[in-house]
Design an enzyme around this catalytic site. Sequence first.
Site: not given
Ligand code: SF4
Ligand code: FE
Length: 487
Positions: A101, A105, A192, A261, A296, A300, A303, A451
């Site tokens: 991660c 984001c 995060t 985290e 968000h 996902y 990422c 996550e």
């Molecule tokens: Fe982390 Fe993925 Fe969330 Fe970005 S979108 S903060 S890489 S979990």
């Molecule tokens: Fe996340």
Amino acid sequence: MVLMTGKEYIETLEKRGPLTIYLMGQRVENPVTNPIIRASMNSIALTYDLAHRPEYRDIMTTKSVLTGNTINRFCHLHTGVEDLQNKVKMLRILGQKCGTCFQRCVGMDSLNAVYLTTYDIDQKFGTQYHKRFIEYVKMVEEKDLVIDGCMTDPKGDRSKRPSEQNDPDVYIHVTERQEDGVVIRGAKAHQTGAINSHEHLIMPTLAMRNEDKDFTICCAVPADVEGITYYYGRQSCDLRRLDETKEGDVDCGNPVYGGQECLIIFDDVFVPNDRIFMKGENEFCGRLVESFAAYHRQSYGGCKVGVGDVLIGAAATIADFNGVLKASHIQDKITEMTHLNETLYSCGIACSAAGQKTEAGNYLVDLLLANVCKQNVTRFPYEIARLLQDIAGGLFVTCPSSKELSDPETRKVIEKYLVGAEGVDTVDRIKILRLIENLTLGRAAVGYLTESMHGAGSPQAQRIMINRLSNIDEKMKLAKALARIEN
Ligand code: SF4
Ligand code: FE
């Protein structure tokens, strides 16, 4: 125009005021030099460095809709569906490069969600939040900052409203109203990249009712503001970063990059008026929470797919090192991993392509498809990881420590008995096994598995949204029409 490099980003963290950080019972005086924390900073630094690489410039940078300046996409307000798709592509690339991660984001997602919500609030109440927020976004763009989108409160007794809790501090709330600002108190959990951020953009964690007005607060504070304490989250295998031998790096699996985290405590933190973007307008909390969650959940689909690419690559590599890459059952498992991973990517792209312009002018992803995306993310990475573990064999959890490689006598034994296919270096074989351990059980598994389950909302949160948006009445009409049922 400011486009920081990764090195300049780390320097900004060094120049901040002192932070109060607890990690394993110790105060951390300098997070930048702490090996556990530093790995997580390295992941964010990549979001800066790639913006300077010509081959990634188009995806990592864009033009600000507010100033026309070239900015890092992580600070951007999305101006179209192409922008939304580019965001997903950018996150996939970063996941591929750091295998974990990269934390930045949540800030991009919160900027877009607060932008569209403040506009709606002003339309209804004649407030000035949106104008204020535009100034805030300009500052973020100009300084190329990392923002912690700060949403999840600890929540205490889940059967009770925020205002009914025995201890109100389990939700962030306003404790004092002053002429020039407010004082807030409470905490945010699972944050995060909290320590690696320059700013916390605090948002309510759920739809609030009239009795929860004190808990209806959206505002921003610098990460080094007085009154904040950080409790660093322990992650599986984190002490391996403290190994001192060079071979110790091997046991890390992914020695350079990590996630982060934290539990953040806000102990009577003052927020000036120009950093308050919602205060008591509880009817808009739902819109803010839903839109942030949707952005968000879209993220996902980028990422986790990038990290999924690394898992697939690790599966093929260990199969190759074991001499079985061409075996049909291995190829079939790798094909299945790819199918699952690309399905997640399709969801990320689809909810972006079906995005819509908001009243405020930025673009929001399709809510139903974003929730479907995240619901799949709560499942498919587990299957992809299971297939990787299947292909890897058991050695990734039974392999002797890499310290055995430091002693010539024990090294000889390890090299003799842990040898793989002809011509493969045994240490390379151990390295890929440790990466597999990292991705499916260790530090990166936090980002790739747990996550995927709980980040951006646990599975049930998406099912509630999918149920609400699924328009069953319309589907019943379709069925009835074909069956010639009148009503
Ligand atoms: Fe982390 Fe993925 Fe969330 Fe970005 S979108 S903060 S890489 S979990
Ligand atoms: Fe996340």
